[in-house]
Motif scaffolding. Structure first.
Motif, PDB file in Angstrom:
ATOM      1  N   TYR A  14      10.803   7.339 -10.715  1.00 25.65           N
ATOM      2  CA  TYR A  14      10.028   8.017 -11.755  1.00 25.65           C
ATOM      3  C   TYR A  14       9.083   9.066 -11.176  1.00 25.65           C
ATOM      4  O   TYR A  14       8.642   9.972 -11.882  1.00 25.65           O
ATOM      5  N   MET A  15       8.773   8.985  -9.873  1.00 26.29           N
ATOM      6  CA  MET A  15       7.907   9.986  -9.243  1.00 26.29           C
ATOM      7  C   MET A  15       8.613  11.327  -9.066  1.00 26.29           C
ATOM      8  O   MET A  15       7.958  12.344  -8.834  1.00 26.29           O
ATOM      9  N   TRP A  16       9.953  11.335  -9.179  1.00 25.98           N
ATOM     10  CA  TRP A  16      10.703  12.586  -9.083  1.00 25.98           C
ATOM     11  C   TRP A  16      10.912  13.236 -10.456  1.00 25.98           C
ATOM     12  O   TRP A  16      11.466  14.331 -10.532  1.00 25.98           O
ATOM     13  N   TRP A  64       8.402  10.563   0.570  1.00 27.86           N
ATOM     14  CA  TRP A  64       8.911  11.760  -0.091  1.00 27.86           C
ATOM     15  C   TRP A  64       8.710  11.697  -1.601  1.00 27.86           C
ATOM     16  O   TRP A  64       8.340  12.700  -2.223  1.00 27.86           O
ATOM     17  N   THR A  65       8.938  10.532  -2.191  1.00 24.68           N
ATOM     18  CA  THR A  65       8.742  10.446  -3.646  1.00 24.68           C
ATOM     19  C   THR A  65       7.273  10.613  -4.009  1.00 24.68           C
ATOM     20  O   THR A  65       6.947  11.246  -5.018  1.00 24.68           O
ATOM     21  N   LEU A  66       6.380  10.073  -3.179  1.00 24.92           N
ATOM     22  CA  LEU A  66       4.946  10.148  -3.476  1.00 24.92           C
ATOM     23  C   LEU A  66       4.314  11.441  -2.990  1.00 24.92           C
ATOM     24  O   LEU A  66       3.564  12.101  -3.718  1.00 24.92           O
ATOM     25  N   GLY A  67       4.626  11.826  -1.728  1.00 27.84           N
ATOM     26  CA  GLY A  67       3.987  13.001  -1.143  1.00 27.84           C
ATOM     27  C   GLY A  67       4.546  14.317  -1.631  1.00 27.84           C
ATOM     28  O   GLY A  67       3.832  15.324  -1.676  1.00 27.84           O
ATOM     29  N   VAL A  68       5.838  14.346  -1.995  1.00 31.16           N
ATOM     30  CA  VAL A  68       6.461  15.583  -2.481  1.00 31.16           C
ATOM     31  C   VAL A  68       6.622  15.533  -4.001  1.00 31.16           C
ATOM     32  O   VAL A  68       6.194  16.452  -4.714  1.00 31.16           O
ATOM     33  N   GLY A  69       7.239  14.464  -4.495  1.00 29.08           N
ATOM     34  CA  GLY A  69       7.358  14.327  -5.951  1.00 29.08           C
ATOM     35  C   GLY A  69       5.995  14.292  -6.615  1.00 29.08           C
ATOM     36  O   GLY A  69       5.808  14.798  -7.729  1.00 29.08           O
ATOM     37  N   GLY A  70       5.013  13.711  -5.914  1.00 34.67           N
ATOM     38  CA  GLY A  70       3.658  13.652  -6.457  1.00 34.67           C
ATOM     39  C   GLY A  70       3.014  15.011  -6.613  1.00 34.67           C
ATOM     40  O   GLY A  70       2.135  15.199  -7.455  1.00 34.67           O
ATOM     41  N   CYS A  90      -1.552  12.128  -0.330  1.00 32.70           N
ATOM     42  CA  CYS A  90      -1.077  13.333   0.386  1.00 32.70           C
ATOM     43  C   CYS A  90      -0.727  14.449  -0.593  1.00 32.70           C
ATOM     44  O   CYS A  90      -0.850  15.634  -0.264  1.00 32.70           O
ATOM     45  N   ALA A  91      -0.272  14.067  -1.785  1.00 30.19           N
ATOM     46  CA  ALA A  91       0.118  15.077  -2.778  1.00 30.19           C
ATOM     47  C   ALA A  91      -1.093  15.779  -3.373  1.00 30.19           C
ATOM     48  O   ALA A  91      -0.953  16.860  -3.953  1.00 30.19           O
ATOM     49  N   TYR A  92      -2.282  15.185  -3.228  1.00 28.86           N
ATOM     50  CA  TYR A  92      -3.476  15.796  -3.807  1.00 28.86           C
ATOM     51  C   TYR A  92      -3.815  17.127  -3.135  1.00 28.86           C
ATOM     52  O   TYR A  92      -4.463  17.984  -3.745  1.00 28.86           O
ATOM     53  N   VAL A  93      -3.388  17.302  -1.871  1.00 27.74           N
ATOM     54  CA  VAL A  93      -3.730  18.527  -1.144  1.00 27.74           C
ATOM     55  C   VAL A  93      -3.101  19.735  -1.829  1.00 27.74           C
ATOM     56  O   VAL A  93      -3.792  20.618  -2.355  1.00 27.74           O
ATOM     57  N   LEU A  94      -1.762  19.794  -1.844  1.00 26.86           N
ATOM     58  CA  LEU A  94      -1.083  20.919  -2.496  1.00 26.86           C
ATOM     59  C   LEU A  94      -1.260  20.863  -4.008  1.00 26.86           C
ATOM     60  O   LEU A  94      -1.293  21.905  -4.677  1.00 26.86           O
ATOM     61  N   GLY A  95      -1.394  19.655  -4.536  1.00 32.52           N
ATOM     62  CA  GLY A  95      -1.545  19.505  -5.982  1.00 32.52           C
ATOM     63  C   GLY A  95      -2.823  20.107  -6.523  1.00 32.52           C
ATOM     64  O   GLY A  95      -2.932  20.334  -7.736  1.00 32.52           O
ATOM     65  N   LEU A  96      -3.804  20.372  -5.652  1.00 36.13           N
ATOM     66  CA  LEU A  96      -5.044  21.025  -6.072  1.00 36.13           C
ATOM     67  C   LEU A  96      -5.191  22.431  -5.501  1.00 36.13           C
ATOM     68  O   LEU A  96      -5.809  23.300  -6.122  1.00 36.13           O
ATOM     69  N   LEU A  97      -4.627  22.674  -4.310  1.00 36.78           N
ATOM     70  CA  LEU A  97      -4.689  24.022  -3.724  1.00 36.78           C
ATOM     71  C   LEU A  97      -3.902  25.031  -4.552  1.00 36.78           C
ATOM     72  O   LEU A  97      -4.354  26.164  -4.775  1.00 36.78           O
ATOM     73  N   ILE A  98      -2.702  24.636  -4.996  1.00 33.74           N
ATOM     74  CA  ILE A  98      -1.870  25.570  -5.765  1.00 33.74           C
ATOM     75  C   ILE A  98      -2.519  25.939  -7.095  1.00 33.74           C
ATOM     76  O   ILE A  98      -2.586  27.125  -7.440  1.00 33.74           O
ATOM     77  N   PRO A  99      -3.032  24.990  -7.886  1.00 35.34           N
ATOM     78  CA  PRO A  99      -3.747  25.402  -9.098  1.00 35.34           C
ATOM     79  C   PRO A  99      -4.942  26.305  -8.813  1.00 35.34           C
ATOM     80  O   PRO A  99      -5.186  27.271  -9.541  1.00 35.34           O
ATOM     81  N   ALA A 100      -5.688  26.007  -7.725  1.00 38.56           N
ATOM     82  CA  ALA A 100      -6.884  26.796  -7.421  1.00 38.56           C
ATOM     83  C   ALA A 100      -6.552  28.239  -7.105  1.00 38.56           C
ATOM     84  O   ALA A 100      -7.308  29.152  -7.476  1.00 38.56           O
ATOM     85  N   HIS A 101      -5.424  28.493  -6.451  1.00 39.69           N
ATOM     86  CA  HIS A 101      -5.126  29.851  -5.983  1.00 39.69           C
ATOM     87  C   HIS A 101      -3.975  30.528  -6.725  1.00 39.69           C
ATOM     88  O   HIS A 101      -3.700  31.701  -6.478  1.00 39.69           O
ATOM     89  N   VAL A 102      -3.321  29.811  -7.628  1.00 38.91           N
ATOM     90  CA  VAL A 102      -2.225  30.418  -8.385  1.00 38.91           C
ATOM     91  C   VAL A 102      -2.499  30.372  -9.888  1.00 38.91           C
ATOM     92  O   VAL A 102      -2.618  31.409 -10.544  1.00 38.91           O
ATOM     93  N   THR A 128       0.797  -1.242   0.000  1.00 39.65           N
ATOM     94  CA  THR A 128       0.000   0.000   0.000  1.00 39.65           C
ATOM     95  C   THR A 128       0.824   1.284   0.000  1.00 39.65           C
ATOM     96  O   THR A 128       0.270   2.363   0.194  1.00 39.65           O
ATOM     97  N   GLN A 129       2.137   1.207  -0.193  1.00 39.25           N
ATOM     98  CA  GLN A 129       2.959   2.412  -0.147  1.00 39.25           C
ATOM     99  C   GLN A 129       2.469   3.460  -1.151  1.00 39.25           C
ATOM    100  O   GLN A 129       2.495   4.663  -0.878  1.00 39.25           O
ATOM    101  N   TYR A 130       2.002   3.019  -2.311  1.00 43.88           N
ATOM    102  CA  TYR A 130       1.547   3.956  -3.346  1.00 43.88           C
ATOM    103  C   TYR A 130       0.378   4.812  -2.870  1.00 43.88           C
ATOM    104  O   TYR A 130       0.167   5.911  -3.370  1.00 43.88           O
ATOM    105  N   TRP A 131      -0.356   4.334  -1.880  1.00 49.73           N
ATOM    106  CA  TRP A 131      -1.529   5.060  -1.381  1.00 49.73           C
ATOM    107  C   TRP A 131      -1.140   6.441  -0.851  1.00 49.73           C
ATOM    108  O   TRP A 131      -1.959   7.368  -0.831  1.00 49.73           O
ATOM    109  N   PHE A 132       0.107   6.608  -0.427  1.00 46.62           N
ATOM    110  CA  PHE A 132       0.546   7.895   0.125  1.00 46.62           C
ATOM    111  C   PHE A 132       0.546   9.012  -0.915  1.00 46.62           C
ATOM    112  O   PHE A 132       0.726  10.173  -0.563  1.00 46.62           O
TER     113      PHE A 132
END
Length: 613
Positions: free
Chosen positions: A504-506, A242-248, A89-101, A82-86
């Protein structure tokens, strides 16, 4: 009965599958014959800028949640845990930044193509380079999206693979060409419901036939498939937090921030507020889609304990295990196998139709209209439909190339977005956040980013250094099996081999930063752009917000106080309802009269900003 021996649909399955294709084509036909009948490029390509946030948000989900995710994520969880499930976490900033920038900047400029921004900010050369890069990315990705459900239908029913590929491509091309963006968005809404229904049906039946929820949990826990928080900072580790939550985050920004298929949906919203709300509404649905795919992978493991039966379906890819599982769980239940295959095709059709429409838009607005400015509206609409049709046929050829690839469809798809989407993201970030960047630096940065991305990507393919061995196939913790697996792992690579082993996530983040770094260096070497030379509304004052503690004169020297352009009310926008499109709007913005007015407004807001400070 072995599910690999039951390669046929019942009558009910054919009915469910046929209803999906008929409904999708019917929606396209409806929008071809209703409203303005897709007679203008504004209606065909931008849905007349009249969409509300709910259909836009569901369309955004469907565009991202392709058949690649529905097949690829369960196969990933089944093999690696289930490591990929993390990545959730990237969906939070990955959607907030497009919405406000990204949305405020792009929506207020009233563009039809995201790459029109690059001409406003830099030059026509940068715009063309960005457009061609996007076209290359989407054409390759379309091949994967067409091939994946066709492979599934072939495995489940024995249908001819390439006949299925042809049917998928033609149905999608039909309703996209006839109904334009409105048809694409509303079919996405319908297809999103089918996707969730198909996955839920498989999970519910799978849990029941495996022995219940607690039995599934016991087996996946004892089989070591529940992954903990892996904080290993090594960038060559395939999946860590880090690769999933930040690279994602960079991957999500390349998809939801600057990808034309998504930006086009934001720009079709009635107001900027509706566009931002649609971005917020995507978040819970994406988390639900991710959860369904991951749970499906866990139920698969509880059923088969990691064994690989994909060869029984005539495939060496682990992705085939998902199809094997579906046919095993749903055999003897008429209609449900058809529902799941319809779920895969829904995901594929929504993604492919988005790609067709966005490719037709950027080709028309960025490559054709600038050279044929006197083209009539009727001819421009006809050419746009012909482009959508042409890209539909091209994707069939790309599906054949996908057939030759050996990696999982999920990893191939994310590699493509990282290798090509990352440099495009870097180009937009360079323009929006760094007023000193000029057009020469932008072109050089994009070229360097693409060169490095393909160097790393192709190097990883040649050396096969980005893969990961699956966990031992057992429903119980077996210390000796794990030790044997670990002993077979080769020593850590060094030198270039280690460089090629980058997760590849980076790829998106690494390539994005490469574009920004090279772009800034070249810009400073040949002379940075002055703040007043930039078109008003194209700079987001990121540095001003981050460096709020600096004195005013230092902020001014760093060019980090440029205010955002204010949103123009619909009734005051410089285009008419009757005969307007993105290119006309761009011409208005670029005209001398408009430029002077925008510069005057920017000066006024700048003085107000200084006074407030």
């Amino acid at each position: 009965m072995d599910p690999s021996d039951q390669r046929h649909f019942a009558v009910a399955d054919y009915v469910v599958f046929a209803v999906l294709l008929a409904a999708s084509a019917g929606i396209g036909l409806y929008y071809a014959l209703s409203g303005g009948r897709q007679r203008t490029t504004r209606e065909f390509l931008m849905a007349d800028r009249s969409m509300r946030c709910l259909p836009v948000s569901l369309s955004l989900i469907a565009s991202f949640q392709s058949a690649v995710a529905i097949i690829g994520v369960p196969a990933e969880i089944y093999a690696h845990g289930t490591q990929y499930w993390f990545i959730g976490c990237a969906y939070v900033l990955g959607l907030l930044i497009p919405a406000h920038v990204f949305i405020p900047v792009l929506y207020r400029l009233q563009l039809s193509s995201a790459y029109q921004y690059l001409e406003l900010r830099f030059s026509k050369t940068v715009r063309i380079c960005g457009t061609l890069t996007f076209i290359f990315q989407m054409v390759i990705y379309m091949g994967i999206c067409v091939y994946t459900p066709a492979f599934a239908l072939n495995a489940a029913t024995g249908f001819q693979l390439w006949g299925t590929v042809l049917a998928t491509g033609l149905v999608c091309t039909l309703y996209t060409t006839m109904g334009g963006l409105k048809a694409v968005i509303w079919t996405d809404v319908f297809q999103t419901a089918v996707m969730f229904a198909g996955q839920l049906a498989v999970i519910i039946v799978g849990v029941q036939r495996t022995g219940g929820v607690w039995e599934v949990w016991r087996k996946v826990k004892e089989g070591n498939r529940i992954s903990g928080l892996d904080l290993n900072p090594d960038p060559t580790e395939r999946h860590t937090f880090w690769t999933l939550g930040v690279g994602g985050v960079f991957l999500m920004l390349s998809l939801y921030g600057v990808n034309q298929a998504q930006v086009q949906r934001y720009l079709s919203a009635r107001t900027e507020r509706e566009a931002v709300r649609s971005c917020y509404m995507v978040f819970p649905s994406l988390q639900l889609a991710l959860a369904l795919s991951c749970v499906m992978g866990l139920v698969m493991f509880a059923r088969y304990c990691g064994e690989d039966f994909s060869e029984k379906l005539g495939s060496s890819s682990r992705d085939a295990m998902v199809i094997y599982f579906v046919m095993d769980m749903l055999q003897g239940l008429p209609g449900l196998p058809g529902l799941f295959v319809a779920c895969l095709f829904s995901a594929a059709l929504s993604t492919i139709s988005s790609a067709f429409n966005s490719l037709a838009t950027v080709t028309m607005e960025d490559l054709i209209k600038p050279h044929f400015s006197s083209m009539s509206e009727a001819r421009a609409t006809l050419v746009s439909k012909a482009l959508a049709l042409s890209y539909g046929l091209l994707c069939l050829a790309m599906a054949y190339l996908t057939h030759l690839m050996g990696d999982s469809v999920l990893q191939v798809a994310l590699k493509i977005f990282g290798m090509v989407g990352g440099p495009i993201l870097g180009l937009f970030c360079l323009g929006m956040f760094f007023p000193c960047a000029n057009s020469v630096g932008a072109v050089a940065g994009l070229g360097a980013g693409l060169a490095v991305s393909f160097w790393v990507g192709i190097g990883s393919i040649v050396t096969r250094s980005s893969g990961a061995k699956p966990l031992p196939p057992s429903c119980y913790i077996n210390t000796s099996a794990i030790e044997t697996a670990l002993s077979n792992v080769t020593s850590r690579p060094t030198g270039l081999q280690r460089f090629y082993s980058l997760s590849y996530m980076w790829y998106s983040g690494f390539n994005c930063l490469t574009v920004i770094l090279i772009g800034l260096i070249i810009s400073f070497l040949i002379g940075p752009m002055k703040e007043e030379e930039a078109t008003p509304g194209t700079i987001y004052p990121l540095l001003g917000k981050l460096l709020c503690f600096l004195p005013e004169h230092l902020k001014r020297k760093l060019c980090c106080v440029t205010p955002l352009r204010q949103s123009i009310p619909a009734q005051q926008r410089p285009h008419s309802h009757k005969d307007s499109n993105g290119a006309a709007t761009l011409q208005d913005i670029q005209s001398q009269e408009q430029s002077e007015r925008f510069l005057s407004e920017a000066d006024t807001r700048f003085l107000e900003y200084e006074t407030a400070l």
